[in-house]
Motif scaffolding. Structure first.
Motif: not given
Length: 171
Positions: A35-61
């Motif tokens: 569950k993200c904090e209101p100002h959660w942000y991850h700057k551009p970076r290279e992904i190190r591992h295969h991963s799958i994310w499923l968004v269940v609530k909220g909005k973002g980009t």
């Protein structure tokens, strides 16, 4: 859905996708719920591992390789090592998501001979953003995986693997 991603998705029929996924042996590295904090942000970076994310609530980009994708309920993101990704939440509607981080290899028997290919030799069949039609079923799968991840032992690890294998090829 992004047109480029739609073209990629259309290259594999559901049967072809299932065939590709059935040849994979997946090793789960981590499962979680965030569950993200209101100002959660991850700057551009290279992904190190295969991963799958499923968004269940909220909005973002999520920005993958310079292309912006809406992160909202029902969106599934498949990340591969080397992808450059930036992620941020909408402060008014913070994101909530499940994630699965994994390694894989392709290993299957064909005409009484074993075929083995590393992840570097064979790309993961899903990459980018997808809109899922069976979000409740996937949410339930991720909830179960998250619960099992918090437990230890060989039997629990086997249950996680069986659960993933039984549900990985979603319709």
């Amino acid at each position: 859905m992004n047109k480029r991603r739609e073209r990629t998705m259309n290259m594999l029929t559901p049967g072809e996708l299932a065939s590709r996924l059935n040849k994979l042996v997946i090793s789960i590295l981590m499962v979680g719920h965030q569950k993200c904090e209101p100002h959660w942000y991850h700057k551009p970076r290279e992904i190190r591992h295969h991963s799958i994310w499923l968004v269940v609530k909220g909005k973002g980009t999520f920005t993958i390789g310079g292309t912006h994708y809406p992160a909202e309920p029902g969106k599934l993101f498949c990340f591969a090592p080397g992808m450059k990704v930036e992620r941020k939440t909408d402060p008014e509607q913070p994101l909530e998501y499940y994630f699965l981080r994994f390694h894989y290899t392709e290993c299957y028997e064909e005409k009484e001979q074993w075929i083995y290919r590393s992840a570097a030799e064979t790309g993961f069949p899903l990459e980018g953003m997808y809109t899922v039609t069976n979000a409740p079923q996937l949410i339930y799968l991720f909830e179960q995986m998250d619960t099992l991840w918090k437990r230890r032992g060989h039997m629990t690890a086997m249950r996680r693997n069986i659960l993933l294998c039984m549900n990985f090829c979603w319709p």
